[in-house]
Design a protein around this motif. Structure first.
Motif, short mmCIF file in Angstrom:
data_model
loop_
_atom_site.label_atom_id
_atom_site.label_comp_id
_atom_site.label_asym_id
_atom_site.label_seq_id
_atom_site.Cartn_x
_atom_site.Cartn_y
_atom_site.Cartn_z
N GLU A 131 111.60 -63.83 43.86
CA GLU A 131 111.12 -64.18 45.20
C GLU A 131 109.75 -63.55 45.47
OE1 GLU A 131 115.16 -64.56 47.85
OE2 GLU A 131 114.47 -62.55 47.28
N ALA A 132 109.57 -62.31 45.03
CA ALA A 132 108.28 -61.63 45.23
C ALA A 132 107.18 -62.36 44.47
CB ALA A 132 108.36 -60.18 44.78
N ARG A 133 107.47 -62.74 43.24
CA ARG A 133 106.48 -63.46 42.43
C ARG A 133 106.13 -64.82 43.05
NH1 ARG A 133 106.74 -62.84 35.97
NH2 ARG A 133 106.01 -60.77 36.37
N ARG A 134 107.15 -65.51 43.50
CA ARG A 134 106.93 -66.81 44.11
C ARG A 134 106.12 -66.67 45.40
NH1 ARG A 134 112.14 -69.20 44.68
NH2 ARG A 134 112.16 -68.43 46.81
N GLY B 117 101.41 -68.18 49.07
CA GLY B 117 100.19 -67.83 49.78
C GLY B 117 100.26 -66.50 50.51
N ILE B 118 101.22 -65.66 50.15
CA ILE B 118 101.35 -64.34 50.76
C ILE B 118 100.52 -63.36 49.93
CG2 ILE B 118 102.97 -62.53 51.48
CD1 ILE B 118 103.47 -65.19 52.89
N ARG B 119 99.82 -62.50 50.61
CA ARG B 119 98.96 -61.53 49.90
C ARG B 119 99.77 -60.33 49.42
NH1 ARG B 119 97.04 -57.07 52.78
NH2 ARG B 119 97.93 -56.92 54.86
N ALA B 120 99.24 -59.67 48.42
CA ALA B 120 99.83 -58.42 47.92
C ALA B 120 99.24 -57.26 48.71
CB ALA B 120 99.53 -58.24 46.44
N ALA C 189 105.36 -63.84 58.05
CA ALA C 189 105.22 -63.15 56.76
C ALA C 189 103.79 -62.69 56.56
CB ALA C 189 105.65 -64.06 55.63
N ASP C 190 103.64 -61.43 56.16
CA ASP C 190 102.31 -60.86 56.01
C ASP C 190 101.96 -60.54 54.57
OD1 ASP C 190 99.83 -59.55 56.77
OD2 ASP C 190 100.88 -57.67 56.40
N SER C 191 102.75 -59.65 53.92
CA SER C 191 102.38 -59.23 52.58
C SER C 191 103.59 -58.73 51.80
CB SER C 191 101.31 -58.13 52.64
OG SER C 191 101.74 -57.07 53.44
N VAL C 192 103.44 -58.74 50.47
CA VAL C 192 104.48 -58.25 49.56
C VAL C 192 104.12 -56.82 49.17
CG1 VAL C 192 105.57 -58.57 47.30
CG2 VAL C 192 104.98 -60.55 48.70
#
Length: 105
Positions: free
Chosen positions: A85-88, A94-97, A64-67
């Motif tokens: 899920e995106a918010r979580r 710990g996923i970056r935007a 997983a890299d980013s949202v």
């Protein structure tokens, strides 16, 4: 030699006129900015998918890299996320935007 009047009363009159003129110009600028802002297209969030999680490859495995917002073209390999899920992922996971599309938290 100066192009300004030499006496204080005329200088004060000129100052007053310039202040009034500057106020008129600033009001006109505000009107034009408001009109132009109303004409500018507003980017709508896509209906579906709203958010996606992009992945990178590390040692042949997806990580997983980013949202991203659903229509962001930087999310090549991705999975659709719900708003929750995106918010979580952004807060607890710990996923970056994405720095380009900037999905809302």
């Amino acid at each position: 030699m100066s192009d300004l009047p030499p006496d204080l009363p005329r200088l004060r009159t000129l100052e007053h006129w310039l202040v009034l003129s500057l106020d008129r110009v600033r009001r006109r600028i505000a009107e034009v900015e408001t009109r132009e802002a109303a004409l500018r297209p507003v980017r709508q969030l896509p209906e579906s998918p709203g958010w996606v999680l992009s992945f990178l490859r590390e040692c042949g495995r997806p990580v997983a890299d980013s949202v991203h917002i659903g229509d962001c073209r930087l999310a090549a390999r991705h999975r659709t996320l719900s708003r929750h899920e995106a918010r979580r992922a952004l807060t607890d996971g710990g996923i970056r935007a994405c720095e380009i599309c900037r999905p809302p938290n």
